[in-house]
Design an enzyme around this catalytic site. Structure first.
Site, PDB file in Angstrom:
ATOM      1  CB  SER A  93       5.262   2.425 -17.170  1.00  0.00           C
ATOM      2  OG  SER A  93       5.834   3.706 -17.323  1.00  0.00           O
ATOM      3  N   GLY A  94       3.928   4.663 -15.441  1.00  0.00           N
ATOM      4  CA  GLY A  94       3.056   5.834 -15.422  1.00  0.00           C
ATOM      5  C   GLY A  94       3.085   6.535 -14.084  1.00  0.00           C
ATOM      6  N   GLY A  95       3.847   5.962 -13.139  1.00  0.00           N
ATOM      7  CA  GLY A  95       3.962   6.579 -11.817  1.00  0.00           C
ATOM      8  C   GLY A  95       2.620   6.611 -11.111  1.00  0.00           C
ATOM      9  CG  ASN A 107       1.501  -2.191   3.446  1.00  0.00           C
ATOM     10  OD1 ASN A 107       1.988  -2.160   2.315  1.00  0.00           O
ATOM     11  ND2 ASN A 107       2.083  -1.622   4.497  1.00  0.00           N
ATOM     12  CB  ALA A 159      12.129  -4.734  -7.227  1.00  0.00           C
ATOM     13  CG  LEU A 199      -2.031  -1.102   1.139  1.00  0.00           C
ATOM     14  CD1 LEU A 199      -2.968  -1.010   2.321  1.00  0.00           C
ATOM     15  CD2 LEU A 199      -2.820  -1.024  -0.159  1.00  0.00           C
ATOM     16  CD  GLU A 242      11.170   6.641 -17.299  1.00  0.00           C
ATOM     17  OE1 GLU A 242      10.249   5.818 -17.489  1.00  0.00           O
ATOM     18  OE2 GLU A 242      11.567   6.952 -16.168  1.00  0.00           O
ATOM     19  CE1 TYR A 243      16.899   4.820 -15.791  1.00  0.00           C
ATOM     20  CE2 TYR A 243      19.211   5.431 -15.761  1.00  0.00           C
ATOM     21  CZ  TYR A 243      18.104   4.900 -15.134  1.00  0.00           C
ATOM     22  OH  TYR A 243      18.233   4.450 -13.847  1.00  0.00           O
ATOM     23  CE  LYS A 259      13.713   4.700  -6.686  1.00  0.00           C
ATOM     24  NZ  LYS A 259      12.274   4.626  -6.444  1.00  0.00           N
ATOM     25  CB  THR A 316       3.411  -1.427   7.995  1.00  0.00           C
ATOM     26  OG1 THR A 316       4.800  -1.662   7.746  1.00  0.00           O
ATOM     27  CG2 THR A 316       3.229  -0.630   9.263  1.00  0.00           C
ATOM     28  CG  HIS A 370       8.912   1.815 -20.451  1.00  0.00           C
ATOM     29  ND1 HIS A 370       9.242   2.384 -19.228  1.00  0.00           N
ATOM     30  CD2 HIS A 370       7.902   2.559 -20.937  1.00  0.00           C
ATOM     31  CE1 HIS A 370       8.452   3.420 -19.005  1.00  0.00           C
ATOM     32  NE2 HIS A 370       7.628   3.547 -20.028  1.00  0.00           N
ATOM     33  CG  ASN A 371      11.898   1.601 -16.384  1.00  0.00           C
ATOM     34  OD1 ASN A 371      10.787   1.636 -16.908  1.00  0.00           O
ATOM     35  ND2 ASN A 371      12.058   1.501 -15.088  1.00  0.00           N
ATOM     36  CE  LYS A 399       7.966   0.253 -15.943  1.00  0.00           C
ATOM     37  NZ  LYS A 399       8.679   0.424 -14.746  1.00  0.00           N
TER      38      LYS A 399
HETATM   39  P1  NBP Z   1       7.986   1.107  -2.761  1.00  0.00           P
HETATM   40  O1  NBP Z   1       8.882   0.630  -3.838  1.00  0.00           O
HETATM   41  O2  NBP Z   1       8.419   2.258  -1.939  1.00  0.00           O
HETATM   42  O3  NBP Z   1       7.635  -0.128  -1.791  1.00  0.00           O
HETATM   43  C1  NBP Z   1       6.798   0.052  -0.706  1.00  0.00           C
HETATM   44  C2  NBP Z   1       6.094  -1.229  -0.362  1.00  0.00           C
HETATM   45  O4  NBP Z   1       7.049  -2.288  -0.196  1.00  0.00           O
HETATM   46  C3  NBP Z   1       5.350  -1.118   0.957  1.00  0.00           C
HETATM   47  O5  NBP Z   1       4.198  -1.912   0.876  1.00  0.00           O
HETATM   48  C4  NBP Z   1       6.356  -1.700   1.941  1.00  0.00           C
HETATM   49  O6  NBP Z   1       5.757  -2.208   3.097  1.00  0.00           O
HETATM   50  C5  NBP Z   1       6.903  -2.832   1.117  1.00  0.00           C
HETATM   51  N1  NBP Z   1       8.176  -3.343   1.630  1.00  0.00           N
HETATM   52  C6  NBP Z   1       9.389  -2.758   1.743  1.00  0.00           C
HETATM   53 BR1  NBP Z   1       9.755  -1.018   1.298  1.00  0.00          BR
HETATM   54  N2  NBP Z   1      10.325  -3.553   2.247  1.00  0.00           N
HETATM   55  C7  NBP Z   1       9.680  -4.704   2.494  1.00  0.00           C
HETATM   56  C8  NBP Z   1      10.114  -5.942   3.028  1.00  0.00           C
HETATM   57  N3  NBP Z   1      11.386  -6.139   3.373  1.00  0.00           N
HETATM   58  N4  NBP Z   1       9.198  -6.918   3.143  1.00  0.00           N
HETATM   59  C9  NBP Z   1       7.929  -6.712   2.770  1.00  0.00           C
HETATM   60  N5  NBP Z   1       7.454  -5.566   2.263  1.00  0.00           N
HETATM   61  C10 NBP Z   1       8.326  -4.572   2.107  1.00  0.00           C
HETATM   62  O7  NBP Z   1       6.511   1.432  -3.328  1.00  0.00           O
HETATM   63  P2  NBP Z   1       6.027   2.049  -4.726  1.00  0.00           P
HETATM   64  O8  NBP Z   1       6.787   3.281  -5.071  1.00  0.00           O
HETATM   65  O9  NBP Z   1       4.555   2.109  -4.642  1.00  0.00           O
HETATM   66  O10 NBP Z   1       6.452   0.945  -5.786  1.00  0.00           O
HETATM   67  C11 NBP Z   1       5.970  -0.393  -5.731  1.00  0.00           C
HETATM   68  C12 NBP Z   1       6.661  -1.182  -6.837  1.00  0.00           C
HETATM   69  O11 NBP Z   1       6.298  -0.597  -8.102  1.00  0.00           O
HETATM   70  C13 NBP Z   1       8.189  -1.141  -6.780  1.00  0.00           C
HETATM   71  O12 NBP Z   1       8.724  -2.340  -7.239  1.00  0.00           O
HETATM   72  C14 NBP Z   1       8.536  -0.015  -7.734  1.00  0.00           C
HETATM   73  O13 NBP Z   1       9.837  -0.166  -8.257  1.00  0.00           O
HETATM   74  C15 NBP Z   1       7.466  -0.196  -8.806  1.00  0.00           C
HETATM   75  N6  NBP Z   1       7.141   1.022  -9.546  1.00  0.00           N
HETATM   76  C16 NBP Z   1       7.112   2.223  -8.929  1.00  0.00           C
HETATM   77  C17 NBP Z   1       6.772   3.364  -9.666  1.00  0.00           C
HETATM   78  C18 NBP Z   1       6.697   4.702  -9.000  1.00  0.00           C
HETATM   79  O14 NBP Z   1       6.500   5.705  -9.723  1.00  0.00           O
HETATM   80  N7  NBP Z   1       6.787   4.782  -7.666  1.00  0.00           N
HETATM   81  C19 NBP Z   1       6.463   3.253 -11.016  1.00  0.00           C
HETATM   82  C20 NBP Z   1       6.475   1.989 -11.602  1.00  0.00           C
HETATM   83  C21 NBP Z   1       6.815   0.878 -10.865  1.00  0.00           C
HETATM   84  P3  NBP Z   1       5.722  -1.307   4.434  1.00  0.00           P
HETATM   85  O15 NBP Z   1       4.632  -0.311   4.219  1.00  0.00           O
HETATM   86  O16 NBP Z   1       5.405  -2.294   5.496  1.00  0.00           O
HETATM   87  O17 NBP Z   1       7.075  -0.670   4.575  1.00  0.00           O
END
Ligand code: NBP
Length: 515
Positions: A152-154, A56, A100, A34, A213-214, A284, A58, A209-210, A206
């Site tokens: 993708s799309g944030g 989630n 990831a 979440l 994007e770079y 990243k 937490t 794609h990234n 993907k």
């Molecule tokens: P994050 O990449 O910041 O991950 C946050 C989530 O991962 C939370 O649910 C957190 O749980 C959980 N988490 C972490 Br941090 N460490 C953990 C662990 N050791 N064990 C279990 N859960 C863990 O979130 P996001 O930015 O929403 O991205 C989610 C995924 O989507 C990532 O893989 C990211 O690379 C990808 N992505 C992100 C974007 C973007 O624009 N942000 C775009 C496209 C793809 P917690 O709440 O308990 O800490």
């Protein structure tokens, strides 16, 4: 929910009735994670009429989400993995949107005791494709269908329509297709989501794609630097240029946001905020993964490589500050040397457009090679369409790539399509002129320059690699082959040969060679 979505859903629920008698089991899909992506994707799914079960690590975040953003929507909470699995219709569809790496493996391990054969796990994070290959193989042996999906799309894309690139277990696709295509961005009525291919193919696409994007971002940064340092443009003037470009062939999300960034002033003193940002780029790793994979597969994806290295050089701020005091080069002092600013900007637009065509050409060359090496069947037109909307690299230009590959799915090289061939011919004068000025005035243009070097290399029937082969044979007996042709008829053909370069004087004949 649209009537078509309702009927698609009923098809799914007919298919999955099984032991679905438990009132609790009403979630269409479960989502773990979440943070920004997970929350927004859940809200998007709920908007399309799906009931989502949210979990989630937490668990306080589950409660907060249910009491706030999710309030009044078809979203249920779960406070344990067991509860999540119990609340889902069969086959269970569970999507991970977590950091990831190890967290993905950890959640898969936690889920397995509660899953049945045919249940589906979808990893929507930015996982590296070899990890997805491994997870796919491991879960196949356990009867669990695994999908690795690029998203993708944030934050905004997740909420209103992302680009989705799913791959992995083909058997899972009919069960997730409706949800994925309903929530994805739409371009000309078509969803920016289709099945990519087996195993890690979705995450691979993907990754590319990234990488692209770079490249796109680096090219735009170089255009900005040229306007700023050679043209001496103000940020308002540059904003106007990006605004104009965004109405033409360069119409894209990244050009659009760059326009907005140029116009954005620091409210404290009403001067451009971008000029106050420390010039060290973060990363990243997905661009690096693309460049490393390109090296592994032997495909010259030079522009993405340069874009990654440009970020590395930017991060060496301390060294650059020292070097700027010591190392000499051209400097523009005083006014801009550019007399015709309109022509200068037009040339720059052509340089950006041509370089972008090269970057996408290289990206598709890489994916074509990956398809061969990894035995995937990738649909290039479908990939371009998936990137056409919803994602960071979305652009009008991707519509042209879609059209080119639809017209000829076996197109060997994007540059061989008449549309891009003509575009490069038209752009070339401005491209070369822009680079000439950048070199003359000492402005670094790694991405523009490598694009032109690649283009000139590709169109060279002969490259100096003959000399390189001779050098390799000279110092390492690495052998070489001889060019076909009448003039070489005394030399051995169709053989790898080695010559003693120091011991034969001027005697170059077939007998000089050790076959
Ligand atoms: P994050 O990449 O910041 O991950 C946050 C989530 O991962 C939370 O649910 C957190 O749980 C959980 N988490 C972490 Br941090 N460490 C953990 C662990 N050791 N064990 C279990 N859960 C863990 O979130 P996001 O930015 O929403 O991205 C989610 C995924 O989507 C990532 O893989 C990211 O690379 C990808 N992505 C992100 C974007 C973007 O624009 N942000 C775009 C496209 C793809 P917690 O709440 O308990 O800490």
């Amino acid at each position: 929910m649209t009537s078509s979505a309702v009927s698609r859903l009923s098809v799914i629920s007919n298919h999955i009735t099984g032991n679905n008698t438990n009132n609790e089991s009403r979630g269409d899909i479960g989502l773990i994670g979440l943070a920004v992506m997970g929350q927004n994707l859940i809200l998007n799914m709920a908007d399309h009429g799906y009931t989502v079960v949210a979990y989630n690590r937490t668990t306080s975040k589950v409660d907060h989400f249910l009491e706030n953003e999710a309030k009044g929507k078809s979203i249920l909470g779960a406070h344990s993995i067991k509860e999540l699995c119990e609340k889902l219709k069969r086959p269970r569809r569970i999507m991970l949107l977590v950091k990831a790496g190890a967290p993905v493996d950890s959640f898969i391990d936690q889920l397995l005791p509660y899953l049945e054969k045919g249940d589906i796990i979808i990893d929507g994070g930015n996982s590296h494709f070899p990890d997805t290959n491994r997870r796919y193989d491991e879960l196949q042996t356990k009867g669990i269908e695994f999908v690795g999906s690029g998203v993708s799309g944030g934050e905004e894309g997740a909420r209103t329509g992302p680009s989705l690139m799913p791959g992995g277990s083909q058997a899972a696709w009919p069960h997730i297709k409706s949800i994925f295509q309903d929530i994805a961005a739409k371009t000309d009525g078509e969803p920016c989501c289709d099945w990519v291919g087996p195993a890690g193919a979705g995450h691979y696409v993907k990754m590319v794609h990234n990488g692209i994007e770079y490249g796109d971002m680096q090219l735009i940064c170089e255009a900005y630097d040229i306007m700023k340092r050679i043209g001496k443009f103000s940020n308002k003037e540059m904003g106007d240029v990006f605004a104009k470009w965004n109405k033409g062939v360069l119409d894209s999300f990244l050009v659009e946001i760059t326009r907005d960034i140029m116009y954005f002033n620091d409210p404290n003193d009403n001067t451009p905020l971008v000029e106050k940002i420390l010039d060290t780029a973060g990363q990243k790793g997905t661009g690096k993964w693309t460049a490393v994979n390109a090296l592994d597969l032997g495909i010259p994806v030079t522009l993405i490589g340069e874009a990654v290295f440009a970020r590395c050089l930017s991060a060496m701020k301390h060294e650059r500050v020292e070097a700027s005091k010591k190392l000499q080069g051209p400097e523009i002092t005083g006014e801009s040397p550019i007399k015709d600013k309109e022509a200068f900007v037009d040339d720059l637009e052509q340089a950006l457009y041509a370089s972008k065509i090269i970057s996408y050409t290289q990206g598709f060359m890489l994916m074509n090679q990956a398809a061969k090496d990894y035995k995937w069947k990738l649909n290039n037109a479908g990939i371009a369409l998936m990137w056409r909307g919803g994602c960071i690299i979305r652009s009008v230009f991707l519509g042209e790539i879609t059209a080119a590959y639809k017209e000829n799915p076996l197109l060997e090289n994007l540059l061989f399509h008449p549309f891009f061939d003509k575009a490069i011919i038209k752009a070339q004068k401005g491209w070369r002129s822009t680079l000439g000025k950048a070199i003359e005035y000492g402005i670094p243009t790694p991405a523009f320059s490598t694009a032109l070097a690649f283009y000139d290399g590709l169109r060279s029937e002969r490259l100096p690699a003959n000399l390189l082969q001779a050098q390799r044979d000279y110092f390492g007996a690495h052998t070489f082959q001889v060019l076909p042709g009448k003039e070489n008829e005394l030399l051995p053909k169709d053989k790898w040969v080695h010559i003693n370069w120091t011991g034969r004087g001027g005697d170059v004949s077939a007998s000089s060679y050790d076959a």
